[in-house]
Design a protein around this motif. Sequence first.
Motif, short mmCIF file in Angstrom:
data_model
loop_
_atom_site.label_atom_id
_atom_site.label_comp_id
_atom_site.label_asym_id
_atom_site.label_seq_id
_atom_site.Cartn_x
_atom_site.Cartn_y
_atom_site.Cartn_z
N UNK A 105 0.83 -1.21 0.00
CA UNK A 105 0.00 0.00 0.00
C UNK A 105 0.86 1.26 0.00
N UNK B 95 1.93 1.84 -3.49
CA UNK B 95 0.85 2.42 -4.31
C UNK B 95 0.71 3.92 -3.99
N UNK B 96 0.72 4.24 -2.70
CA UNK B 96 0.54 5.64 -2.28
C UNK B 96 1.68 6.50 -2.83
N UNK C 196 1.35 7.14 -6.50
CA UNK C 196 0.30 8.11 -6.81
C UNK C 196 0.82 9.53 -6.61
N UNK D 175 -6.13 13.36 -6.91
CA UNK D 175 -6.13 11.90 -7.09
C UNK D 175 -5.11 11.25 -6.15
N UNK D 176 -3.99 11.92 -5.92
CA UNK D 176 -2.99 11.36 -5.00
C UNK D 176 -3.56 11.31 -3.58
N UNK E 147 -5.98 8.45 -3.41
CA UNK E 147 -5.28 7.16 -3.44
C UNK E 147 -4.61 6.88 -2.10
N UNK E 148 -3.92 7.88 -1.56
CA UNK E 148 -3.27 7.68 -0.26
C UNK E 148 -4.34 7.39 0.80
N UNK F 48 -5.28 3.84 0.60
CA UNK F 48 -4.24 2.95 1.15
C UNK F 48 -4.29 2.95 2.68
N UNK F 49 -4.51 4.12 3.26
CA UNK F 49 -4.60 4.22 4.72
C UNK F 49 -5.83 3.44 5.22
N UNK G 70 -7.39 1.02 3.75
CA UNK G 70 -7.19 -0.42 3.54
C UNK G 70 -6.32 -0.99 4.65
N UNK G 71 -5.31 -0.23 5.08
CA UNK G 71 -4.48 -0.67 6.19
C UNK G 71 -5.33 -0.89 7.44
#
Lengths: 340, 439
Positions: A17, A20-21, A24, B197-198, B201-202, B205-206, B208-209
């Motif tokens: 992850x 991926x971050x 991005x 978008x970044x 996306x971040x 990811x957070x 999902x963690x």
Amino acid sequence: MSVRARLAVLAAVVMVLAGVATAAVVHASGRAAGRDHQQASGPVIRPGRVVLAAPAGERLVFRSTAWGPHRDELVSVPAADPAGPRTASGVRCLRFHAAGGTGICLRRVPGAVGESYRAVVLDADLRERHHYPLGGIPTRARVSPSGRMVAWTVFVSGDSYAGTVFSTRTSILDTRTWRLEGSLEDYRIVRDGRAYRSPDANFWGVTFADDTHFYATLATGGQTYLVRGDVTARTVTTLRSNVECPSLSPDGTRLAFKKRVAGLPADAPWRLTVLDLRTMRETAPAERRNVDDQALWLDGRTLAYALPGDYGSDLWTVPADGGGSPRRLTTAALAPAVVG
Amino acid sequence: MYVADTRTRPAGPGATPGLPAPPPATRAPAGLAWRAVPATVLVLGTVSLITDVSAEMVTAVLPLYLVTGLGLSPLGFGLLDGIYNGASALVRLVGGHLADRGRRYKSMAALGYGLSALCKPALLIVHSVAGISAVLAMDRTGKGLRTAPRDAMISLAASPEAQGRSFGVHRAMDTAGALLGPVVAIVVMHAAADGFDAVFTVSFCVAATGVVVLLLFVPGRVPQPGPAESGPGEQAAVSLRAAVSLLGDRALRRLTLCALLLGLATVSDSFLYLILQRDLDLSGEWFPLLPLGTSAAFLLLAVPLGRTADRFGRWRVFLAGHGGLLVAYGLLLAPAGGAALPAVVLVLHGAFYAATDGVLMAAAAGSVPQRLRSSGLALVQTGQVGARFACSLLFGAAWTAWGDHAALAAATAALAACTAAAVALRPGRAGLRPGRVAR
């Protein structure tokens, strides 16, 4: 699964992850760098002197959104050749308007704790005279015909879990006394002849008739109103419903505005409309697309407005009387003002 | 000006009275406070912290994204928010009930957290008002589904005398995440040169963690109630009817009624900040900082007040929290201003959340049998959230009719009356019977 195995799985997932971050962020940053290179097909832009007066014929001053080193700067072009070469001022603004030798520039200011915004009053040489902090994202700006009064509107977002509740705050500034009216919500509202107040009153889109009187939009209870305001009496009076972002013609007889038309999609509900203040009759200009802008009168007969374009937005023009057809004035441009 | 109230964050779970002090013999010495918080609670707190970082990242940039990224005129929507709020209250009940069936607390919580996580990449795809509204509604649904099962897991993991402390630790971690989120968003926006978008996306990811931490470290099995602690009906089936019949229990009915009554007199945060801003003629740039003051006070006071609740009675602390809010209203009504006023009001406001938010769940846990824990907590929360929503509608109407200060005066009187009524109802008394206390 043992604790160790679970920790290993967690570490692996976090690694992926994080990758991926990072990708991005790097991608977005690289894309942004690309915007600093001048686009090949874009307008020619040269640095030079921009003034809010036109000794040699009328000029248009606006924010140029064309890619390259002068992106988001105020530029000027001859009114007769709006798509021609641009003179870039080096002054960056998100929103802009000018009249009577006064400019108002709503600007983003990078700060240590995130972004902030500022309203900057400019003199005819685009030098800063005064600035004021803004409490939200800039959306509208107007100067009175004489250049004395200035108004602006920002979006303020509410503190909600999903952050979707918005309100506006509209301020009026007297550049002679530097007296700032922080919010039109402090004005007395007269609706249908009676005093009215509500916590959900929102104002936006001021257009000045003179240094005392103005028109604007008031929204309350799910309805928008055209209001006529008086700076001295600190009062606004509703005139008509379903009028947003009015723009007064140079002779003060007509208002161009966004009209919410029933049956249009929620994303694109507005039609450019012109209201004759003497007869209260509406005319629909030939522009049939959704216009979400406070239109500008280029002269007594012609409207200019922004529509989404390849590089942010393009400026378009259409006759105010319902005739003719829309024409693109120039690409990669926003927030115009006529000087001269 | 604020269009409608939508603050649901600290209102997550609600507030009310509660449980009584445990017998002195079981009190943990102060230094053991953290040790006495079960690992499950710490893991759930971590999940909430991570998830809130993710959620608040998006919240922080969403307005800018809508206006500058998508070029939308945001006043066109936002009114639908209230409807989503109402719907999320129903989702809460559904989530609470489904979690009790087969004791699937973890699965329901994972579903809720997962749904919200999936909303972040969805923001990359949709670009219309309708699309974004749908994504936000889905995000709310996820939040609604997970809240009651998560609170049920906290209450089931903690011993009866550590309920308040455990909820306090969880709420503190949750609020810490909410405070961190905007900071992370600013850092990402800076590094990614305004790449929304970044940020999305971040944020994904957070989130999902957070889901992965939940799946890996929260135990899936909740201990069955031992025979000694099965109260009346503890062996009965988990059904909708059983969930509804929870209201037949006098203690829980009174508790829910008190939460509802007090919720009816709790002015929404947005209105409170608006009045504060108008009274002080606060410049617009300071306005966004007001909620941070509340959150900071909530963060710092959640654990101490949770422990106080365990020690001196949840009901008392819950009432005291409303007393604090009453004082805050009074200060806003008083003619005297001063530089300290906003700080004092915000500290009282944060203390109110710290004394009522987790404490209500800790209190309610004692009146709900284990097998219906999640349904019962959802019931109390829904009553409170619904009442607060009704209050924000009433308050808005009162403001329109009478003006801001008169509306606040009315709310203050209502809060005083409801607090008095809650004192008279004394739901906490039922909890004094040790056999009824949690577990």
